[in-house]
Design a protein around this motif. Structure first.
Motif, PDB file in Angstrom:
ATOM      1  N   LEU A  16      38.851 -19.986   7.434  1.00 35.19           N
ATOM      2  CA  LEU A  16      37.996 -19.132   6.441  1.00 35.19           C
ATOM      3  C   LEU A  16      37.626 -19.516   5.146  1.00 35.19           C
ATOM      4  CD1 LEU A  16      39.022 -15.711   8.032  1.00 35.19           C
ATOM      5  CD2 LEU A  16      36.840 -16.820   8.262  1.00 35.19           C
ATOM      6  N   LYS A  17      38.800 -20.082   4.542  1.00 32.33           N
ATOM      7  CA  LYS A  17      38.823 -20.251   3.196  1.00 32.33           C
ATOM      8  C   LYS A  17      37.851 -21.360   2.660  1.00 32.33           C
ATOM      9  CE  LYS A  17      41.807 -21.271  -0.820  1.00 32.33           C
ATOM     10  NZ  LYS A  17      43.365 -21.581  -1.119  1.00 32.33           N
ATOM     11  N   MET A  19      35.389 -22.440   4.820  1.00 35.31           N
ATOM     12  CA  MET A  19      34.108 -21.765   4.945  1.00 35.31           C
ATOM     13  C   MET A  19      33.365 -21.080   3.633  1.00 35.31           C
ATOM     14  SD  MET A  19      33.998 -20.685   9.009  1.00 35.31           S
ATOM     15  CE  MET A  19      32.422 -20.200   8.921  1.00 35.31           C
ATOM     16  N   THR A  20      34.272 -20.305   3.337  1.00 35.83           N
ATOM     17  CA  THR A  20      33.937 -19.313   1.957  1.00 35.83           C
ATOM     18  C   THR A  20      33.637 -20.278   0.761  1.00 35.83           C
ATOM     19  OG1 THR A  20      35.390 -17.565   3.053  1.00 35.83           O
ATOM     20  CG2 THR A  20      34.639 -17.624   0.386  1.00 35.83           C
ATOM     21  N   ALA A  21      34.425 -21.347   0.621  1.00 33.58           N
ATOM     22  CA  ALA A  21      34.216 -22.306  -0.329  1.00 33.58           C
ATOM     23  C   ALA A  21      32.891 -23.142  -0.176  1.00 33.58           C
ATOM     24  CB  ALA A  21      35.565 -23.118  -0.521  1.00 33.58           C
ATOM     25  N   ILE A  23      30.347 -22.129   1.615  1.00 31.94           N
ATOM     26  CA  ILE A  23      29.121 -21.250   1.528  1.00 31.94           C
ATOM     27  C   ILE A  23      28.864 -21.005  -0.234  1.00 31.94           C
ATOM     28  CG2 ILE A  23      28.248 -19.032   1.750  1.00 31.94           C
ATOM     29  CD1 ILE A  23      29.633 -19.101   4.756  1.00 31.94           C
ATOM     30  N   ARG A  24      30.133 -20.886  -0.777  1.00 29.68           N
ATOM     31  CA  ARG A  24      29.925 -20.500  -2.038  1.00 29.68           C
ATOM     32  C   ARG A  24      29.451 -21.690  -2.892  1.00 29.68           C
ATOM     33  NH1 ARG A  24      33.081 -21.243  -6.920  1.00 29.68           N
ATOM     34  NH2 ARG A  24      32.994 -19.417  -8.346  1.00 29.68           N
TER      35      ARG A  24
END
Length: 230
Positions: A16-17, A19-21, A23-24
């Motif tokens: 998740l981290k 993916m979040t990174a 996307i960010r």
């Protein structure tokens, strides 16, 4: 049959981290692109607005400059016209004064009888040479009849001498010149149809017309061949 391995909480959190990174990062790059494009569009729009405003200011300046120039030209033209009119008026007053003095001095010519008789004779002869007729009548002031009769005799004799032709002259007592006239005579021929006006007033009027260009040259330094405009 494949075996599905269950992911631990830590692995899930790690994914998740990531993916979040990702996307960010995508969002940051997209935002940067949008910012760059916005800055470019802003610069273009700003440049366009600046050009438009500059053109508007230039047009306004040019319009105001033209208006100021036109106003200045009108002012200069008005001042110049007023100056020319004042000069014209002053010159005309001077010319009128000169000819008025000449009119006032016309009567001086009749003061000396012998000189006046000679003048009358020459005025009569001038008319006779133009008429070229065997007879004519002379119109004069009643006060000048004695002088004119003497001048007529002299004129007849000189005309005969110069042209070898006889001429018969007589005073037209039925139509004298006005007593208010300054002097001179009219020579009438052609059975009364031709009247050569050689009175002093008429000669002065002719002098005003004929001598005016020369007088203007003498007084004002004007070209006699140029029409008087200013």
């Amino acid at each position: 049959m494949s075996q599905v391995h269950a992911m631990s909480d830590d692995q899930v959190a790690g994914e998740l981290k990531k993916m979040t990174a990702f996307i960010r990062q995508e969002a940051l790059e997209k935002a940067k692109e949008i910012q760059i494009k916005a800055d470019e569009e802003f610069a273009i729009e700003k440049s366009k607005l600046v050009r438009q405003e500059t053109q508007s200011i230039d047009q306004q300046y040019e319009k105001k400059f033209k208006q100021a120039s036109m106003s200045q030209q009108i002012t200069r033209s008005t001042v110049a016209n007023k100056s020319r009119l004042r000069i014209l008026s002053a010159r005309q007053e001077l010319l009128d004064s000169l000819f008025e003095k000449a009119r006032n001095q016309l009567s001086d010519a009749v003061g000396d009888e012998s000189k006046y008789q000679e003048i009358i004779k020459n005025l009569i002869l001038e008319g006779l040479y133009v008429l070229n007729e065997p007879k004519a009548v002379i119109r004069a002031r009643q006060a000048d009849y004695d002088v004119v009769n003497k001048a007529i005799a002299d004129a007849e004799a000189e005309y005969k001498e110069k042209t070898d032709k006889e001429v018969k002259l007589e005073i037209d007592e039925a139509n004298p010149q006005p007593e208010g006239s300054a002097g001179g005579v009219s020579i009438v021929g052609g059975n009364g149809k031709i009247d050569i006006n050689n009175t002093f007033e008429e000669r002065l009027r002719m002098l005003e017309e004929d001598a005016l260009p020369v007088i203007r040259v003498t007084l004002f330094g004007e070209n006699p061949n140029r029409k008087f405009k200013d």
